[in-house]
Design a protein around this motif. Structure first.
Motif, PDB file in Angstrom:
ATOM      1  N   HIS A 116     -64.558  41.253  23.253  1.00 19.35           N
ATOM      2  CA  HIS A 116     -65.451  42.394  22.991  1.00 19.35           C
ATOM      3  C   HIS A 116     -66.871  42.002  23.398  1.00 19.35           C
ATOM      4  O   HIS A 116     -67.357  40.947  23.000  1.00 19.35           O
ATOM      5  CB  HIS A 116     -65.416  42.783  21.515  1.00 19.35           C
ATOM      6  CG  HIS A 116     -64.115  43.444  21.134  1.00 19.35           C
ATOM      7  ND1 HIS A 116     -63.993  44.806  20.979  1.00 19.35           N
ATOM      8  CD2 HIS A 116     -62.898  42.920  20.914  1.00 19.35           C
ATOM      9  CE1 HIS A 116     -62.735  45.092  20.663  1.00 19.35           C
ATOM     10  NE2 HIS A 116     -62.050  43.971  20.606  1.00 19.35           N
ATOM     11  N   LEU A 117     -67.504  42.868  24.184  1.00 24.98           N
ATOM     12  CA  LEU A 117     -68.840  42.551  24.701  1.00 24.98           C
ATOM     13  C   LEU A 117     -69.837  43.593  24.202  1.00 24.98           C
ATOM     14  O   LEU A 117     -69.590  44.793  24.315  1.00 24.98           O
ATOM     15  CB  LEU A 117     -68.813  42.543  26.235  1.00 24.98           C
ATOM     16  CG  LEU A 117     -67.760  41.617  26.878  1.00 24.98           C
ATOM     17  CD1 LEU A 117     -67.762  41.769  28.400  1.00 24.98           C
ATOM     18  CD2 LEU A 117     -67.986  40.165  26.485  1.00 24.98           C
ATOM     19  N   ILE A 118     -70.926  43.106  23.641  1.00 23.88           N
ATOM     20  CA  ILE A 118     -71.980  44.009  23.158  1.00 23.88           C
ATOM     21  C   ILE A 118     -73.042  44.050  24.245  1.00 23.88           C
ATOM     22  O   ILE A 118     -73.718  43.047  24.497  1.00 23.88           O
ATOM     23  CB  ILE A 118     -72.604  43.489  21.838  1.00 23.88           C
ATOM     24  CG1 ILE A 118     -71.535  43.096  20.833  1.00 23.88           C
ATOM     25  CG2 ILE A 118     -73.584  44.515  21.263  1.00 23.88           C
ATOM     26  CD1 ILE A 118     -70.545  44.175  20.505  1.00 23.88           C
ATOM     27  N   LYS A 145     -71.222  47.126  15.248  1.00 28.27           N
ATOM     28  CA  LYS A 145     -70.502  47.937  14.255  1.00 28.27           C
ATOM     29  C   LYS A 145     -69.141  48.394  14.767  1.00 28.27           C
ATOM     30  O   LYS A 145     -68.198  48.559  14.010  1.00 28.27           O
ATOM     31  CB  LYS A 145     -71.337  49.170  13.890  1.00 28.27           C
ATOM     32  CG  LYS A 145     -72.485  48.833  12.980  1.00 28.27           C
ATOM     33  CD  LYS A 145     -72.777  49.969  12.001  1.00 28.27           C
ATOM     34  CE  LYS A 145     -73.549  49.510  10.793  1.00 28.27           C
ATOM     35  NZ  LYS A 145     -74.828  48.888  11.109  1.00 28.27           N
ATOM     36  N   ALA A 146     -69.032  48.603  16.109  1.00 29.07           N
ATOM     37  CA  ALA A 146     -67.796  49.145  16.687  1.00 29.07           C
ATOM     38  C   ALA A 146     -66.717  48.074  16.901  1.00 29.07           C
ATOM     39  O   ALA A 146     -65.595  48.398  17.280  1.00 29.07           O
ATOM     40  CB  ALA A 146     -68.125  49.827  18.011  1.00 29.07           C
ATOM     41  N   VAL A 147     -67.038  46.816  16.656  1.00 30.65           N
ATOM     42  CA  VAL A 147     -66.055  45.738  16.851  1.00 30.65           C
ATOM     43  C   VAL A 147     -65.030  45.795  15.714  1.00 30.65           C
ATOM     44  O   VAL A 147     -65.417  45.947  14.551  1.00 30.65           O
ATOM     45  CB  VAL A 147     -66.774  44.368  16.882  1.00 30.65           C
ATOM     46  CG1 VAL A 147     -65.785  43.218  16.883  1.00 30.65           C
ATOM     47  CG2 VAL A 147     -67.705  44.280  18.088  1.00 30.65           C
ATOM     48  N   PRO A 148     -63.711  45.697  16.016  1.00 30.10           N
ATOM     49  CA  PRO A 148     -62.717  45.801  14.940  1.00 30.10           C
ATOM     50  C   PRO A 148     -62.857  44.677  13.907  1.00 30.10           C
ATOM     51  O   PRO A 148     -63.316  43.580  14.224  1.00 30.10           O
ATOM     52  CB  PRO A 148     -61.368  45.685  15.665  1.00 30.10           C
ATOM     53  CG  PRO A 148     -61.657  45.304  17.063  1.00 30.10           C
ATOM     54  CD  PRO A 148     -63.099  45.547  17.338  1.00 30.10           C
ATOM     55  N   ALA A 149     -62.453  45.003  12.667  1.00 29.25           N
ATOM     56  CA  ALA A 149     -62.588  44.034  11.568  1.00 29.25           C
ATOM     57  C   ALA A 149     -61.432  43.049  11.614  1.00 29.25           C
ATOM     58  O   ALA A 149     -60.405  43.261  10.979  1.00 29.25           O
ATOM     59  CB  ALA A 149     -62.615  44.788  10.239  1.00 29.25           C
ATOM     60  N   GLU A 150     -61.584  41.998  12.381  1.00 33.08           N
ATOM     61  CA  GLU A 150     -60.562  40.946  12.504  1.00 33.08           C
ATOM     62  C   GLU A 150     -61.276  39.613  12.452  1.00 33.08           C
ATOM     63  O   GLU A 150     -62.499  39.575  12.490  1.00 33.08           O
ATOM     64  CB  GLU A 150     -59.845  41.106  13.857  1.00 33.08           C
ATOM     65  CG  GLU A 150     -58.767  42.168  13.840  1.00 33.08           C
ATOM     66  CD  GLU A 150     -58.226  42.465  15.229  1.00 33.08           C
ATOM     67  OE1 GLU A 150     -58.451  41.669  16.149  1.00 33.08           O
ATOM     68  OE2 GLU A 150     -57.604  43.513  15.376  1.00 33.08           O
ATOM     69  N   PRO A 151     -60.517  38.506  12.388  1.00 32.82           N
ATOM     70  CA  PRO A 151     -61.196  37.205  12.521  1.00 32.82           C
ATOM     71  C   PRO A 151     -62.077  37.232  13.763  1.00 32.82           C
ATOM     72  O   PRO A 151     -61.660  37.767  14.805  1.00 32.82           O
ATOM     73  CB  PRO A 151     -60.032  36.225  12.671  1.00 32.82           C
ATOM     74  CG  PRO A 151     -58.896  36.882  11.946  1.00 32.82           C
ATOM     75  CD  PRO A 151     -59.070  38.357  12.169  1.00 32.82           C
ATOM     76  N   GLN A 225     -76.617  40.604   8.534  1.00 37.65           N
ATOM     77  CA  GLN A 225     -76.047  41.260   7.341  1.00 37.65           C
ATOM     78  C   GLN A 225     -74.682  41.869   7.647  1.00 37.65           C
ATOM     79  O   GLN A 225     -73.745  41.761   6.869  1.00 37.65           O
ATOM     80  CB  GLN A 225     -76.974  42.377   6.855  1.00 37.65           C
ATOM     81  CG  GLN A 225     -77.935  41.916   5.788  1.00 37.65           C
ATOM     82  CD  GLN A 225     -79.076  42.900   5.606  1.00 37.65           C
ATOM     83  OE1 GLN A 225     -79.123  43.948   6.244  1.00 37.65           O
ATOM     84  NE2 GLN A 225     -80.004  42.538   4.740  1.00 37.65           N
ATOM     85  N   GLU A 226     -74.586  42.490   8.804  1.00 42.24           N
ATOM     86  CA  GLU A 226     -73.317  43.096   9.224  1.00 42.24           C
ATOM     87  C   GLU A 226     -72.231  42.015   9.347  1.00 42.24           C
ATOM     88  O   GLU A 226     -71.111  42.185   8.863  1.00 42.24           O
ATOM     89  CB  GLU A 226     -73.546  43.820  10.562  1.00 42.24           C
ATOM     90  CG  GLU A 226     -72.302  44.278  11.298  1.00 42.24           C
ATOM     91  CD  GLU A 226     -71.593  45.456  10.641  1.00 42.24           C
ATOM     92  OE1 GLU A 226     -72.248  46.185   9.888  1.00 42.24           O
ATOM     93  OE2 GLU A 226     -70.365  45.610  10.879  1.00 42.24           O
ATOM     94  N   PHE A 227     -72.580  40.885   9.949  1.00 46.85           N
ATOM     95  CA  PHE A 227     -71.598  39.804  10.064  1.00 46.85           C
ATOM     96  C   PHE A 227     -71.247  39.246   8.681  1.00 46.85           C
ATOM     97  O   PHE A 227     -70.102  38.896   8.416  1.00 46.85           O
ATOM     98  CB  PHE A 227     -72.127  38.689  10.968  1.00 46.85           C
ATOM     99  CG  PHE A 227     -72.152  39.056  12.424  1.00 46.85           C
ATOM    100  CD1 PHE A 227     -71.042  39.633  13.034  1.00 46.85           C
ATOM    101  CD2 PHE A 227     -73.285  38.842  13.201  1.00 46.85           C
ATOM    102  CE1 PHE A 227     -71.053  39.977  14.382  1.00 46.85           C
ATOM    103  CE2 PHE A 227     -73.311  39.179  14.542  1.00 46.85           C
ATOM    104  CZ  PHE A 227     -72.196  39.746  15.139  1.00 46.85           C
ATOM    105  N   GLY A 228     -72.248  39.169   7.822  1.00 50.81           N
ATOM    106  CA  GLY A 228     -72.012  38.663   6.466  1.00 50.81           C
ATOM    107  C   GLY A 228     -71.002  39.523   5.722  1.00 50.81           C
ATOM    108  O   GLY A 228     -70.117  39.010   5.037  1.00 50.81           O
ATOM    109  N   ARG A 229     -71.122  40.839   5.882  1.00 50.75           N
ATOM    110  CA  ARG A 229     -70.173  41.751   5.230  1.00 50.75           C
ATOM    111  C   ARG A 229     -68.761  41.492   5.749  1.00 50.75           C
ATOM    112  O   ARG A 229     -67.803  41.387   4.993  1.00 50.75           O
ATOM    113  CB  ARG A 229     -70.548  43.209   5.539  1.00 50.75           C
ATOM    114  CG  ARG A 229     -71.420  43.856   4.483  1.00 50.75           C
ATOM    115  CD  ARG A 229     -71.494  45.360   4.669  1.00 50.75           C
ATOM    116  NE  ARG A 229     -72.076  45.748   5.946  1.00 50.75           N
ATOM    117  CZ  ARG A 229     -73.387  45.817   6.180  1.00 50.75           C
ATOM    118  NH1 ARG A 229     -74.254  45.533   5.232  1.00 50.75           N
ATOM    119  NH2 ARG A 229     -73.835  46.176   7.372  1.00 50.75           N
ATOM    120  N   ARG A 230     -68.646  41.366   7.071  1.00 51.22           N
ATOM    121  CA  ARG A 230     -67.319  41.141   7.655  1.00 51.22           C
ATOM    122  C   ARG A 230     -66.737  39.797   7.227  1.00 51.22           C
ATOM    123  O   ARG A 230     -65.525  39.668   7.030  1.00 51.22           O
ATOM    124  CB  ARG A 230     -67.418  41.172   9.185  1.00 51.22           C
ATOM    125  CG  ARG A 230     -67.652  42.566   9.719  1.00 51.22           C
ATOM    126  CD  ARG A 230     -68.162  42.527  11.144  1.00 51.22           C
ATOM    127  NE  ARG A 230     -68.330  43.885  11.619  1.00 51.22           N
ATOM    128  CZ  ARG A 230     -67.478  44.496  12.437  1.00 51.22           C
ATOM    129  NH1 ARG A 230     -66.428  43.875  12.899  1.00 51.22           N
ATOM    130  NH2 ARG A 230     -67.685  45.734  12.807  1.00 51.22           N
TER     131      ARG A 230
END
Ligand code: SAH
Length: 369
Positions: A116-118, A145-151, A225-230
């Motif tokens: 996945h590329l931002i 935000k659009a990256v799927p919630a996976e490892p 923060q977004e990464f922390g949540r994931r």
């Protein structure tokens, strides 16, 4: 651009006339990604013919050693399949291409990896597609935000420095926002805006002096923060390379680079690369707040040498002709020479809580080969 079309600066001036001064952060965002004519949305800034050269463009070893790192982190996560390998601001795609080629020697890694590329630039997305199509079918996003919630394993080289900084200036005993406005002569200029306190945790221990400037990067904090949540629900690791400083400090580090030379940041909005030094203390604090573990920063030279840069260089030189050998050597030296990229550039890692120290931040050191 034809002489009939308005230049980017005209659009900006109109906006300043109608809406008033804008913060330094808004100015940076406008110049870099804010409009169709902004720096990263139009043109091709990277590489020998562009405005600046980055580590993966200097030596293939850079991306290869990042693969070593990503593979060892993936193993530490328990080899999840599938997992997301994401890159923030991949530029021409060179780093990811070198990494994916090197990762072929790690059984199972490429089969499990979803790339996945931002990337905000359509031109650069095309370049990335061309380089990577033989290895993978990447998915592109404007934001994380659009990256799927996976490892998730994230790589960011010279990405954070391109995220806008806000500036505050100490003026007559109070902090005020630093803004870009129109001068009486109708030119762009910096001026002092409303009273606004910068994040107090970033203010250095020494009291500010008149005119001192303090920078902070709200976009970086939000991203972390977004990464922390994931990371609270799936394994996470991120590797950040950038130039910057490690201690809270005052200073105006906003800079413009155009055709490999420094320029005035207000001179050609949208046409020059704007960036500001990364404050690693700020990233580290954001990671702590987001309940992520933080590692480093280490000088780029230490990171690359610990992961086996010399070994890999020897391997490549053994199968190269004389001219290639010289180029390989110069490229590798540029990455680690303290007078070039070796010490100004730093490497920081963030991981989900409780993961073992990723090499080479802990004691364990991976060897390439
Ligand atoms: N990592 C690359 C390129 C660094 S230049 C390399 O090492 O060569 C910065 C990159 O980030 C470019 O690809 C640019 O288009 C992208 N970029 C800049 N700001 C961005 C933003 N806010 N969101 C997504 N991508 C951005």
């Amino acid at each position: 651009m034809s002489t009939m079309e308005p230049s980017p600066v005209d659009g900006l001036k109109r906006r300043l006339e109608t809406s008033g001064p804008m913060s330094v952060g808004d100015y940076m965002a406008w110049c870099l990604t804010g409009s169709g004519t902004s720096y990263y949305r139009s043109g091709n800034p990277l590489g020998a013919t562009g405005d600046f050269v980055t580590a993966p463009e200097v030596s293939q070893i850079f991306g290869e050693l990042i693969a070593v790192w990503a593979c060892s982190v993936w193993q530490a996560m328990g080899e999840p399949s599938p997992f997301v390998l994401a890159e923030l601001g991949p530029g021409r795609g060179t780093l990811m291409q070198d990494a994916l080629r090197a990762a072929r020697s790690m059984p199972g890694f490429l089969e499990a990896a979803q790339i996945h590329l931002i990337e905000t630039s359509a031109t650069l997305r095309e370049r990335q597609d061309q380089l990577l199509s033989q290895f993978c079918r990447p998915q592109w996003h404007e934001t994380v935000k659009a990256v799927p919630a996976e490892p998730l394993i994230v790589i960011a080289n010279e990405f954070f420095d391109a995220l806008p900084v806000e500036q505050h200036i100490y003026d007559n005993g109070s902090w005020r926002r630093r803004v870009v406005s129109l001068t009486e002569a109708g030119k762009l200029g910096f001026s002092t805006g409303r009273l606004a306190l910068p994040p107090v945790e970033l203010i250095p221990a020494e009291a500010p002096r008149e005119g001192d400037i303090l920078e902070h990067r709200p976009g970086a904090t939000a991203l972390i923060q977004e990464f922390g949540r994931r990371a609270q629900s799936a394994p996470f690791a991120m590797l950040i390379f950038d130039y910057g400083y490690e201690r809270r400090d005052y200073g105006d580090t906003l800079q413009a680079v155009r055709a490999h030379g420094y320029a005035d940041p207000l001179e050609a909005p949208g046409e020059a690369d704007l960036s500001a030094h990364v404050n690693f203390a700020e990233l580290s604090q954001a990671a702590n707040t987001a309940r992520l573990d933080v590692w480093g920063p280490l000088p780029q030279s230490e990171f690359l040498l610990s992961l086996g840069l010399e070994h890999r260089l020897r391997q490549l030189m053994n199968s190269a002709d004389e001219e290639q050998r010289a180029a390989l050597f110069l490229g590798a030296r540029r990455l680690v020479d303290p007078f070039q990229m070796g010490s100004l550039f730093k490497v920081m890692a963030m991981t989900s809580p409780g993961m073992p120290a990723p090499a080479p931040f802990g004691k364990q050191v991976a060897v390439y080969g």
